[in-house]
Scaffold this motif. Sequence first.
Motif, PDB file in Angstrom:
ATOM      1  N   ARG A 118      -8.998  -5.740  -9.609  1.00  0.00           N
ATOM      2  CA  ARG A 118      -9.595  -6.651 -10.604  1.00  0.00           C
ATOM      3  C   ARG A 118      -9.547  -8.109 -10.186  1.00  0.00           C
ATOM      4  NH1 ARG A 118      -7.614  -4.271 -16.261  1.00  0.00           N
ATOM      5  NH2 ARG A 118      -8.806  -2.341 -16.159  1.00  0.00           N
ATOM      6  N   ASN A 119      -8.664  -8.414  -9.252  1.00  0.00           N
ATOM      7  CA  ASN A 119      -8.506  -9.825  -8.858  1.00  0.00           C
ATOM      8  C   ASN A 119      -8.751  -9.957  -7.362  1.00  0.00           C
ATOM      9  OD1 ASN A 119      -7.216 -10.911 -11.485  1.00  0.00           O
ATOM     10  ND2 ASN A 119      -6.034  -9.084 -10.982  1.00  0.00           N
ATOM     11  N   ILE A 120      -9.945  -9.603  -7.005  1.00  0.00           N
ATOM     12  CA  ILE A 120     -10.277  -9.459  -5.606  1.00  0.00           C
ATOM     13  C   ILE A 120     -10.139 -10.766  -4.807  1.00  0.00           C
ATOM     14  CG2 ILE A 120     -12.798  -9.790  -5.837  1.00  0.00           C
ATOM     15  CD1 ILE A 120     -11.274  -6.868  -4.116  1.00  0.00           C
ATOM     16  N   ASP A 121     -10.295 -11.915  -5.496  1.00  0.00           N
ATOM     17  CA  ASP A 121     -10.231 -13.188  -4.774  1.00  0.00           C
ATOM     18  C   ASP A 121      -8.815 -13.775  -4.725  1.00  0.00           C
ATOM     19  OD1 ASP A 121     -12.936 -13.074  -4.314  1.00  0.00           O
ATOM     20  OD2 ASP A 121     -13.390 -13.947  -6.285  1.00  0.00           O
ATOM     21  N   VAL A 122      -7.896 -13.145  -5.412  1.00  0.00           N
ATOM     22  CA  VAL A 122      -6.547 -13.716  -5.460  1.00  0.00           C
ATOM     23  C   VAL A 122      -5.693 -13.074  -4.351  1.00  0.00           C
ATOM     24  CG1 VAL A 122      -4.524 -14.061  -6.951  1.00  0.00           C
ATOM     25  CG2 VAL A 122      -6.811 -13.869  -7.968  1.00  0.00           C
ATOM     26  N   PRO A 123      -4.967 -13.896  -3.581  1.00  0.00           N
ATOM     27  CA  PRO A 123      -4.137 -13.321  -2.506  1.00  0.00           C
ATOM     28  C   PRO A 123      -3.138 -12.295  -3.062  1.00  0.00           C
ATOM     29  CG  PRO A 123      -4.184 -15.723  -2.383  1.00  0.00           C
ATOM     30  CD  PRO A 123      -4.864 -15.347  -3.664  1.00  0.00           C
ATOM     31  N   ARG A 135     -12.739   3.414   8.549  1.00  0.00           N
ATOM     32  CA  ARG A 135     -11.634   2.607   8.013  1.00  0.00           C
ATOM     33  C   ARG A 135     -11.138   3.223   6.711  1.00  0.00           C
ATOM     34  NH1 ARG A 135     -13.751  -0.211   3.725  1.00  0.00           N
ATOM     35  NH2 ARG A 135     -15.986  -0.660   3.766  1.00  0.00           N
ATOM     36  N   GLY A 136     -10.039   2.664   6.189  1.00  0.00           N
ATOM     37  CA  GLY A 136      -9.496   3.154   4.925  1.00  0.00           C
ATOM     38  C   GLY A 136     -10.233   2.537   3.740  1.00  0.00           C
ATOM     39  N   ILE A 137      -9.668   2.708   2.536  1.00  0.00           N
ATOM     40  CA  ILE A 137     -10.328   2.189   1.332  1.00  0.00           C
ATOM     41  C   ILE A 137      -9.692   0.870   0.934  1.00  0.00           C
ATOM     42  CG2 ILE A 137     -10.814   2.647  -1.090  1.00  0.00           C
ATOM     43  CD1 ILE A 137     -10.839   5.619  -0.318  1.00  0.00           C
ATOM     44  N   ASP A 138     -10.485  -0.172   1.090  1.00  0.00           N
ATOM     45  CA  ASP A 138     -10.041  -1.517   0.794  1.00  0.00           C
ATOM     46  C   ASP A 138     -10.166  -1.791  -0.706  1.00  0.00           C
ATOM     47  OD1 ASP A 138      -9.421  -4.023   2.402  1.00  0.00           O
ATOM     48  OD2 ASP A 138     -10.902  -4.726   0.924  1.00  0.00           O
ATOM     49  N   ARG A 139      -9.396  -2.738  -1.219  1.00  0.00           N
ATOM     50  CA  ARG A 139      -9.502  -2.995  -2.664  1.00  0.00           C
ATOM     51  C   ARG A 139     -10.907  -3.437  -3.063  1.00  0.00           C
ATOM     52  NH1 ARG A 139      -6.756  -8.642  -4.365  1.00  0.00           N
ATOM     53  NH2 ARG A 139      -6.629  -9.665  -2.334  1.00  0.00           N
ATOM     54  N   GLY A 140     -11.631  -4.053  -2.110  1.00  0.00           N
ATOM     55  CA  GLY A 140     -13.005  -4.500  -2.395  1.00  0.00           C
ATOM     56  C   GLY A 140     -13.990  -3.343  -2.506  1.00  0.00           C
ATOM     57  N   ASP A 141     -13.578  -2.162  -2.091  1.00  0.00           N
ATOM     58  CA  ASP A 141     -14.479  -0.997  -2.131  1.00  0.00           C
ATOM     59  C   ASP A 141     -14.494  -0.300  -3.484  1.00  0.00           C
ATOM     60  OD1 ASP A 141     -15.023  -1.175   0.603  1.00  0.00           O
ATOM     61  OD2 ASP A 141     -13.238   0.009   1.124  1.00  0.00           O
ATOM     62  N   VAL A 142     -13.468  -0.603  -4.308  1.00  0.00           N
ATOM     63  CA  VAL A 142     -13.248   0.237  -5.491  1.00  0.00           C
ATOM     64  C   VAL A 142     -14.056  -0.237  -6.696  1.00  0.00           C
ATOM     65  CG1 VAL A 142     -11.470   1.096  -7.086  1.00  0.00           C
ATOM     66  CG2 VAL A 142     -10.946   0.802  -4.650  1.00  0.00           C
ATOM     67  N   ILE A 143     -14.757   0.701  -7.334  1.00  0.00           N
ATOM     68  CA  ILE A 143     -15.559   0.384  -8.522  1.00  0.00           C
ATOM     69  C   ILE A 143     -14.758   0.691  -9.790  1.00  0.00           C
ATOM     70  CG2 ILE A 143     -17.647   1.017  -9.819  1.00  0.00           C
ATOM     71  CD1 ILE A 143     -18.925   1.638  -7.036  1.00  0.00           C
ATOM     72  N   VAL A 174      -2.651  19.384  -8.014  1.00  0.00           N
ATOM     73  CA  VAL A 174      -2.465  18.356  -9.032  1.00  0.00           C
ATOM     74  C   VAL A 174      -3.260  17.111  -8.651  1.00  0.00           C
ATOM     75  CG1 VAL A 174      -0.779  16.837 -10.130  1.00  0.00           C
ATOM     76  CG2 VAL A 174      -0.171  19.200  -9.591  1.00  0.00           C
ATOM     77  N   VAL A 175      -4.141  16.700  -9.557  1.00  0.00           N
ATOM     78  CA  VAL A 175      -4.906  15.474  -9.314  1.00  0.00           C
ATOM     79  C   VAL A 175      -4.193  14.351 -10.046  1.00  0.00           C
ATOM     80  CG1 VAL A 175      -7.163  14.370  -9.524  1.00  0.00           C
ATOM     81  CG2 VAL A 175      -6.993  16.857  -9.416  1.00  0.00           C
ATOM     82  N   ALA A 176      -3.633  13.415  -9.289  1.00  0.00           N
ATOM     83  CA  ALA A 176      -2.900  12.334  -9.939  1.00  0.00           C
ATOM     84  C   ALA A 176      -3.867  11.284 -10.485  1.00  0.00           C
ATOM     85  CB  ALA A 176      -1.927  11.709  -8.944  1.00  0.00           C
ATOM     86  N   GLY A 177      -4.938  11.047  -9.788  1.00  0.00           N
ATOM     87  CA  GLY A 177      -5.883  10.029 -10.243  1.00  0.00           C
ATOM     88  C   GLY A 177      -7.154  10.101  -9.438  1.00  0.00           C
ATOM     89  N   THR A 178      -8.155   9.346  -9.897  1.00  0.00           N
ATOM     90  CA  THR A 178      -9.415   9.332  -9.151  1.00  0.00           C
ATOM     91  C   THR A 178      -9.897   7.889  -9.024  1.00  0.00           C
ATOM     92  OG1 THR A 178     -10.716   9.571 -11.159  1.00  0.00           O
ATOM     93  CG2 THR A 178     -10.149  11.584 -10.014  1.00  0.00           C
ATOM     94  N   ILE A 179     -10.614   7.615  -7.934  1.00  0.00           N
ATOM     95  CA  ILE A 179     -11.273   6.314  -7.825  1.00  0.00           C
ATOM     96  C   ILE A 179     -12.725   6.525  -7.416  1.00  0.00           C
ATOM     97  CG2 ILE A 179      -9.210   4.950  -7.310  1.00  0.00           C
ATOM     98  CD1 ILE A 179      -9.951   4.941  -4.406  1.00  0.00           C
ATOM     99  N   VAL A 180     -13.553   5.618  -7.875  1.00  0.00           N
ATOM    100  CA  VAL A 180     -14.960   5.638  -7.470  1.00  0.00           C
ATOM    101  C   VAL A 180     -15.149   4.460  -6.520  1.00  0.00           C
ATOM    102  CG1 VAL A 180     -17.344   5.413  -8.289  1.00  0.00           C
ATOM    103  CG2 VAL A 180     -15.654   6.668  -9.660  1.00  0.00           C
ATOM    104  N   VAL A 181     -15.817   4.708  -5.409  1.00  0.00           N
ATOM    105  CA  VAL A 181     -15.976   3.643  -4.415  1.00  0.00           C
ATOM    106  C   VAL A 181     -17.460   3.355  -4.135  1.00  0.00           C
ATOM    107  CG1 VAL A 181     -13.760   4.127  -3.291  1.00  0.00           C
ATOM    108  CG2 VAL A 181     -15.823   5.263  -2.458  1.00  0.00           C
ATOM    109  N   SER A 182     -17.702   2.219  -3.505  1.00  0.00           N
ATOM    110  CA  SER A 182     -19.075   1.773  -3.220  1.00  0.00           C
ATOM    111  C   SER A 182     -19.735   2.652  -2.156  1.00  0.00           C
ATOM    112  CB  SER A 182     -19.048   0.338  -2.715  1.00  0.00           C
ATOM    113  OG  SER A 182     -18.373   0.319  -1.467  1.00  0.00           O
TER     114      SER A 182
END
Length: 383
Positions: free
Chosen positions: A339-344, A292-300, A272-280
């Motif tokens: 989507r809000n990469i600069d917000v804590p 390292r793991g996948i940081d929020r800044g990596d996700v396209i 079962v594929v729950a979801g997919t992400i594309v990364v840099s």
Amino acid sequence: MIKENRIVIKIGSSLLTDEERLKPRWAFMQRIVEDIALLQSRGHEVILCSSGSVALGMKVVGVTPSTAGLRDKQAAAACGMPLLLNAYKQIGHEHDLSIAQILVTLDDFEDHSRFLNTKNTLNRLLASKIIPIINENDTVTTEEIRVGDNDRLAAKVAQMVQAKHLVILTGVDGLYDKNPSEPGAKLVETVHDANDYISATAGVSTLGSGGMLTKVQAANMAQNAGTTTIIANGEADDPVSSVIDGKRVCTTFVAHDNPSDSWEAWLINRLVVAGTIVVSDEAVQAIKERARGIDRGDVISITGEFVKGDVIHIYDKDGNEVARGMTDFTSPESEILVRNIDVPTKQLLGYHTRGVLVEVDNLVTIDSRHIPWDHDPEAPNQI
Ligand code: GLU
């Protein structure tokens, strides 16, 4: 660690049931049970993945293989399962073998705690020399949530119990380099990489769900998990021990040297594929180096709906799958973080987090030997 004496045997419906009369093939069942008793006396632990419930139940429901729809087959499975087990029980009794029935669904392999429960029960049965007979619980599954064929189900079981061998018994001698009905088709004796044979696997038998493609997919999954898989003709004396002893022709898919550990194998083979992400590209590199793991800044981009703990598939910008991993966030949380990469993070989610979508320890890279489950047999050039 692979269990040296453990064998998972898969038997298809066409060996177990008479295609015309939809009744058990007693002589075949006698032979297989006798052989299991022999293997047990030699110190092997045996698990049987048996098809046949749908075929055996069809008469009771009043349908035939050509007319039965999904609902009919589910009803037939409910009627046929006791008939199948009764046949095994009667024959097992003659050979002093105790049997147990285990009906599983995809969830039992996908959900970590059910996976462990099923595995622990199998181990407990084997400790008492009881032969677990496993089938898919067809009555409660629908197309979207089923494994669908017992070839891949047996491979999942073999991986779960870390079996040394998976023996898939069928009506032909093994895998051929092209459709066996074509002139000049040759039996392949040894396979190191199942991917090489995907396009040779056309054709499905009338009874049962699996053709050669699902057998090759199953073999691929098992060999990646460290299990040697044998596809052999079931119509022989000592159908299993003879191939384990190398006494007759068959196809052997050699186990890969460094099997993924069982958790990795479990993660990578989820259907079962729950979801997919594309990364840099930078993240792809880091994933490959396991840096390292996948940081929020990596996700396209993110697609699908998932919750914490689901397995998501990770792609590069060109659409190649690079890894699978268990995510620490739901899909809406992931969207907000990305989507809000600069917000804590505290401002976004109400609590502080590093915003790592998939930790490096929960990530498994996909190597080129892996055959995707959703491979379309109609499109042999897909791989
Ligand atoms: N679960 C099905 C049955 O018992 C068999 C699936 C298969 O043919 O692989 O009839």
